[in-house]
Scaffold this motif. Structure first.
Motif, PDB file in Angstrom:
ATOM      1  N   MET A   1     -14.406 -30.858 -31.743  1.00  0.00           N
ATOM      2  CA  MET A   1     -15.364 -30.885 -32.862  1.00  0.00           C
ATOM      3  C   MET A   1     -14.649 -31.219 -34.161  1.00  0.00           C
ATOM      4  O   MET A   1     -13.522 -30.799 -34.366  1.00  0.00           O
ATOM      5  CB  MET A   1     -16.039 -29.511 -32.975  1.00  0.00           C
ATOM      6  N   LEU A   2     -15.337 -31.929 -35.014  1.00  0.00           N
ATOM      7  CA  LEU A   2     -14.747 -32.269 -36.317  1.00  0.00           C
ATOM      8  C   LEU A   2     -14.681 -31.032 -37.193  1.00  0.00           C
ATOM      9  O   LEU A   2     -15.651 -30.322 -37.372  1.00  0.00           O
ATOM     10  CB  LEU A   2     -15.602 -33.338 -37.002  1.00  0.00           C
ATOM     11  N   GLU A   3     -13.487 -30.798 -37.717  1.00  0.00           N
ATOM     12  CA  GLU A   3     -13.336 -29.650 -38.601  1.00  0.00           C
ATOM     13  C   GLU A   3     -12.766 -30.084 -39.934  1.00  0.00           C
ATOM     14  O   GLU A   3     -11.944 -30.986 -39.995  1.00  0.00           O
ATOM     15  CB  GLU A   3     -12.377 -28.631 -37.972  1.00  0.00           C
ATOM     16  N   ILE A   4     -13.206 -29.417 -40.982  1.00  0.00           N
ATOM     17  CA  ILE A   4     -12.609 -29.629 -42.299  1.00  0.00           C
ATOM     18  C   ILE A   4     -11.298 -28.856 -42.323  1.00  0.00           C
ATOM     19  O   ILE A   4     -11.253 -27.685 -41.964  1.00  0.00           O
ATOM     20  CB  ILE A   4     -13.566 -29.109 -43.399  1.00  0.00           C
ATOM     21  N   GLY A   5     -10.223 -29.511 -42.722  1.00  0.00           N
ATOM     22  CA  GLY A   5      -8.906 -28.873 -42.703  1.00  0.00           C
ATOM     23  C   GLY A   5      -8.667 -27.928 -43.871  1.00  0.00           C
ATOM     24  O   GLY A   5      -9.495 -27.780 -44.766  1.00  0.00           O
ATOM     25  N   LYS A   6      -7.483 -27.315 -43.801  1.00  0.00           N
ATOM     26  CA  LYS A   6      -7.110 -26.268 -44.774  1.00  0.00           C
ATOM     27  C   LYS A   6      -7.055 -26.753 -46.218  1.00  0.00           C
ATOM     28  O   LYS A   6      -7.566 -26.104 -47.125  1.00  0.00           O
ATOM     29  CB  LYS A   6      -5.704 -25.753 -44.412  1.00  0.00           C
ATOM     30  N   VAL A   7      -6.418 -27.901 -46.423  1.00  0.00           N
ATOM     31  CA  VAL A   7      -6.241 -28.376 -47.799  1.00  0.00           C
ATOM     32  C   VAL A   7      -7.593 -28.776 -48.398  1.00  0.00           C
ATOM     33  O   VAL A   7      -7.911 -28.458 -49.540  1.00  0.00           O
ATOM     34  CB  VAL A   7      -5.227 -29.546 -47.858  1.00  0.00           C
TER      35      VAL A   7
END
Ligand SMILES: CC(C)=CCC/C(C)=C/CC/C(C)=C/CC/C(C)=C/COP(=O)(O)OP(=O)(O)O
Ligand SMILES: O=P(O)(O)OC[C@@H](O)CO
Ligand SMILES: [Mg+2]
Length: 252
Positions: A1-7
């Motif tokens: 699944m597409l996830e928004i990363g930490k930064v």
């Protein structure tokens, strides 16, 4: 699944409270020691992230050395700002995975991205998709990137490209006057672009004073990038004063 990363999450969370200041360091212009000191001071005065890149020569060992030095001296997020697929370092947290939408050369629109994609995946660097637009004068990056720079008095063209970038799935828009530009992106252009898009707006190039930074923020910029004013301050002490001044202009 597409996830928004930490930064990217860090950027969005901070933007709910304040405007952000990113400092750009060009490995071609600073030694690892200088980069480490500037990153350390940046963190102390409240800068939000360090960008690393350059149009010419910011590659390989030179790039790695600067990124590592920054990582060792500060805990600010590091974001690669590549001039090509050569501008990737496995030591960075993230990368502006940018397309120069108003380039006339497909290399800067999709070519460099294809050549760099597997490196980004292999190293586990967080890619942040970004529409990168060159505004007059454009300076080195305009020339190197084969851009057709957007005229300063044509905000609508910038807004059209910015919205197209958002509709293509890019999650940031960057209006770039060029590093060291004699004049930054005009406030009228920033205002129109901001009115049209929903993703965060980054503005950089030629911002040297608190007043210029404030004007860009008041026009609607979410993130201000400064490089030359700090790199060319003359001494580390003067660089610190500049960082404080610019940060105050941005944070209000
Ligand atoms: C996503 C990947 C892998 C590549 C993207 C490649 C693209 C689209 C590059 C755009 C064109 C380009 C040359 C961008 C460089 C941006 C940059 C690091 C500018 C920093 O300023 P300099 O142009 O180095 O300034 P000086 O002339 O002051 O050194
Ligand atoms: O060096 P300056 O003029 O601050 O520009 C920062 C950045 O927008 C350049 O890519
Ligand atoms: Mg440079």
């Amino acid at each position: 699944m597409l996830e928004i990363g930490k930064v990217e999450r860090y950027i969005h969370e901070k933007l709910e409270r304040e405007k952000l200041h990113f400092v750009l360091l060009d490995p071609d212009d600073v030694t690892p020691e200088e980069a480490a000191r500037i990153a350390e001071m940046s963190e102390e005065v409240g800068v939000d992230a360090i960008m690393i890149g350059g149009s010419t020569g910011a590659e390989g060992d030179v790039l790695d050395g600067v990124v590592r030095a920054i990582k060792e001296s500060s805990s600010l997020p590091t974001i690669l700002f590549p001039g090509s697929h050569g501008g990737i370092s496995k030591y960075a947290d993230s990368i502006f995975f940018m397309s120069l939408l108003n380039s006339t050369n497909p290399f800067f629109i999709t070519g460099a991205q294809a050549l760099g994609a597997f490196q980004v995946k292999r190293y586990g660097i967080e890619p942040i998709p970004m529409a990168y637009l060159i505004i007059e004068p454009g300076e080195t990056v305009g020339w190197v990137g084969d851009a057709k720079p957007i005229p300063r008095h044509k905000p609508k063209i910038a807004a059209a490209y910015a919205l197209a970038g958002q509709y293509l799935g890019m999650r940031l828009v960057y209006l770039e006057a060029g590093s060291g530009a004699s004049q930054p992106v005009p406030p009228e252009m920033i205002a129109l672009v901001k009115r049209v898009i929903d993703v965060p707006l980054i503005v950089g190039g030629g911002i040297r004073t608190a007043a210029q930074a404030r004007a860009a923020v008041e026009a609607g910029a979410d993130i201000i990038v400064t490089g030359t004013a700090i790199e060319k301050a003359g001494s580390l002490e003067k660089a610190r004063e500049k960082l404080v001044e610019l940060n105050r202009g941005i944070k209000g």
